[in-house]
Scaffold this active site. Structure first.
Site, PDB file in Angstrom:
ATOM      1  N   GLU A 187       0.834  -1.211   0.000  1.00 35.96           N
ATOM      2  CA  GLU A 187       0.000   0.000   0.000  1.00 35.96           C
ATOM      3  C   GLU A 187       0.868   1.259   0.000  1.00 35.96           C
ATOM      4  O   GLU A 187       0.660   2.189   0.792  1.00 35.96           O
ATOM      5  CB  GLU A 187      -0.956  -0.013   1.200  1.00 35.96           C
ATOM      6  CG  GLU A 187      -1.979  -1.131   1.141  1.00 35.96           C
ATOM      7  CD  GLU A 187      -2.976  -1.105   2.291  1.00 35.96           C
ATOM      8  OE1 GLU A 187      -4.155  -1.362   2.053  1.00 35.96           O
ATOM      9  OE2 GLU A 187      -2.559  -0.815   3.434  1.00 35.96           O
ATOM     10  N   GLU A 267      -7.293  -7.248  -0.829  1.00 38.39           N
ATOM     11  CA  GLU A 267      -7.743  -7.192   0.558  1.00 38.39           C
ATOM     12  C   GLU A 267      -9.231  -6.885   0.551  1.00 38.39           C
ATOM     13  O   GLU A 267      -9.645  -5.726   0.465  1.00 38.39           O
ATOM     14  CB  GLU A 267      -6.989  -6.119   1.368  1.00 38.39           C
ATOM     15  CG  GLU A 267      -5.585  -6.471   1.781  1.00 38.39           C
ATOM     16  CD  GLU A 267      -4.998  -5.458   2.772  1.00 38.39           C
ATOM     17  OE1 GLU A 267      -5.758  -4.592   3.269  1.00 38.39           O
ATOM     18  OE2 GLU A 267      -3.795  -5.537   3.039  1.00 38.39           O
TER      19      GLU A 267
END
Length: 636
Positions: A187, A267
């Site tokens: 991320e 995710e």
């Protein structure tokens, strides 16, 4: 029409999955077909439904059980982070045993004919202390250098990856293993640095180990700005999102930044994380299933984060911040990482688990495996502890005090966890003040308990950003003591370099207090307490202890929960294992999960140690119960 399309998609997926598992192809390949927008495994179309499972949050003997339950739900892959701090707790000292035996974890997944999506970091977030970085990086690298092209930071990442990736290379799919994908960074679009040179450097470092034996990929949130900084050329960009967004819009971010490829939600959130002094996060099962159906209808691959959360034993939980400054808005995370996941903290299936399993079966994605059932839990009863020793006594386990004219941080003293006591003797000149007087500590990381002659007079917390309190200094007062608690380093966002302790002069009125005696209590073990005899009364903060034997009815120790009701804030150790932080007064977590394997069956003797900071119950009792309580009342 939607359900019919979903069933057709499910039949195609099931057929592809079955064919791929039994593929006779001798050359093992896992690649992306950018024209057909598919993964190809050994030349055949492949899709996955995965779930995150972190080996470092689960006792090793329970790994197999959790993996089997994921397989039974219909998953064909497991996603895991690799926690650098667990494997290299000190520079050049490596740990791959017990809960750190990553190769054994990989083998168990392969035994179930499941694949692995590997997320090696070096930064992982994961709601872990310091985002999985080892604390010593703060002493080895310059400020503002983490996750950048800084040569010092790159040096330590290179050394670590040489150890890790050399070890894992045989487990890559193209080398005969079951690792099909390897993440580059984590991320990165959510981090302020946005360092293009660093991203390319890390990509090439990992390419040197992975080559073409697995797919390199990135993960970023559902927002254009995340992709602007998170995307790495020649690395497959995937997205993450939960139940509350438009699936198509999120997947379009992937499509817009690269030339074709399969849709992937790396995710997918069936639950969410929780902080102390906040309501427990809950996600409705029906919303999870509806979003699943949207992704299945689009032929997407996805990974549940988390499918089983586990527990942040010891001092491993991290923290967030909801502010634009690093010294306020601090939100420490719970010991429990239940995450409202399909498998709960103890590994038992929930309503959410069975709804997910049913959805995958109806989509013909999986065969109908037998459903797992919750395991029985132990209600072992009430035990009474005895006071043993105060933090203020020399016999208490601690590191030799350090004297300094200025306060030193945890990192200055090379301390990772626990507590640091700052003490100074008030001179007659310092006491010649007009009461009341302000005590000012500009930076508190993370929580300070203030004492005058060992009597508590107040607290300061980073959460509230309070740095000043009013004192009344009697002429007889001799000593000011400040106990600083490290509640967990920030694991996400721009303030990762989260050093602990006091960093500025401490002021009494306008007078600078000095010198300071600093005593560290890392609390990494409690065996020393065995030689200390109990006492009638003890000055808080203090250690309490009891020894007990379970009933002879329990020849096998069942999982249980330590009920900390009546206690205030502290830590619990069972047979030398740090069960984690408790704070029932803050909430919402009241019970600590205790795996049965942490207990000793009769005639073994169990030792429980409570480290209480502020207020113990009058009857000094604790209970082991058979039901968790993660949703108690909140006190700010």
């Amino acid at each position: 029409m939607h359900l019919f399309a979903l069933c057709i998609v499910g039949l195609l997926i099931a057929s592809v999955f079955s064919n791929v598992i039994n593929s006779p192809t001798s050359e093992r390949t896992f690649v992306i077909d950018h024209e057909k927008n598919e993964f190809l495994k050994d030349g055949e179309v492949f899709r996955y439904v995965s779930g995150s499972l972190h080996y470092f949050r689960i006792p090793q003997p329970y790994w197999k059980d959790r993996i089997k339950k994921m397989k039974a739900a219909g998953l064909n892959a497991v996603t895991t982070y690799v926690e650098w701090s667990l494997h290299e707790p000190f520079p050049g000292m490596y740990n791959f045993e017990g809960i750190a035996d990553l190769e054994y974890f990989i083998k168990l997944i392969k035994d179930e004919n499941m694949y692995i999506i590997l997320r090696p970091g070096p930064y992982i977030c994961a709601e872990r202390d310091f985002g999985g970085f080892p604390y010593w990086l703060l002493n080895k690298t310059p400020k503002k250098s983490l996750r950048t092209n800084n040569s010092s930071y790159r040096k330590y990442v290179s050394i670590w990856f040489n150890v890790l990736m050399t070890k894992l290379k045989p487990y890559l799919y193209g080398n005969g293993g079951n690792i099909i994908m390897v993440q580059v960074e984590n991320e990165y679009g959510s981090y302020y640095a946005c360092d293009s040179q660093y991203k390319l450097w890390l990509r090439d470092l990992l390419k040197g180990y992975v080559e073409n034996k697995a797919v390199l990929f990135t993960i970023d949130g559902c927002g254009q700005s995340y992709f602007d900084c998170g995307y790495i050329p020649e690395v497959y960009a995937t997205v993450d999102f939960g139940i509350s967004v438009n699936t198509t819009e999120c997947f379009n971010l992937m499509k817009n930044i690269q030339n074709g490829g399969p849709l992937v939600n790396s995710e997918f959130y069936p639950g969410w994380l929780s902080h102390w002094q906040e309501p427990l996060a809950v996600v409705r099962s029906i919303d999870v299933v509806n979003q699943m159906k949207n992704m299945l209808a689009l032929n997407a691959s996805f990974s549940f984060y988390m499918f089983h959360g586990g527990t942040n034993f010891g001092f491993t939980s991290g923290a967030n911040t909801n502010d634009t400054t690093e010294n306020s808005g601090y939100l420490p995370q719970l010991t429990s990482y239940d995450y409202d996941a399909p498998l709960d903290e103890a590994g038992d299936p929930t309503e959410k688990y069975f709804m997910i399993k049913k959805t995958l079966e109806e989509a013909k994605y999986t065969t109908n495996y037998l459903s797992p059932i919750p395991t029985p839990k132990g209600a072992y009863g009430t035990f009474h502890v005895q006071p043993v020793v105060s933090f203020f006594e020399k016999v208490a386990q601690r590191i030799k005090p350090v004297i300094s004219d200025v306060p030193l941080s945890f990192e200055d003293m090379d301390i990772n966890t626990g507590f640091l006591m700052y003490e100074t003797i008030l001179t007659n000149d310092q006491k010649k003040i007009i009461n009341p007087v302000n005590l000012t500590i500009t930076t508190v990381r993370d929580r300070a308990i203030i004492y005058l002659d060992q009597v508590k007079v107040g607290t300061m917390t980073r959460l509230k950003g309070n740095t000043t309190m009013i004192l009344n200094i009697d002429s007889s007062v001799q000593k000011l003591s400040i106990l600083i608690e490290n509640q967990g380093r920030i694991n996400y966002g721009d303030f990762l370099e989260d050093r602990k302790g006091i960093f500025d002069h401490v002021l009494l009125g306008n007078r600078i207090l000095s010198p300071w005696k600093m005593t560290a209590y890392p609390l990494n073990e409690t065996s020393w307490l065995s030689s200390v005899k109990p006492v009638e009364n003890v000055q808080l903060p203090a250690f309490y202890r009891t020894q007990f034997m379970l009933s002879e009815n329990y020849t096998t120790c069942l999982d249980t929960y330590l009920d900390t009701s009546g206690w205030t804030k502290g830590l619990a150790f069972l047979n030398g294992v740090n069960l984690g932080r408790y704070w029932p007064l803050g909430g919402p977590q009241v019970t600590l999960y205790v795996p049965g394997l942490f207990l000793r069956p009769p005639p073994g003797i169990n030792t429980l140690v409570m480290v209480e900071l502020e207020s113990a119950p009058q009857n000094l009792s604790v209970k082991f119960i058979d039901t968790p309580n993660l949703n108690g009342s909140i006190t700010l």
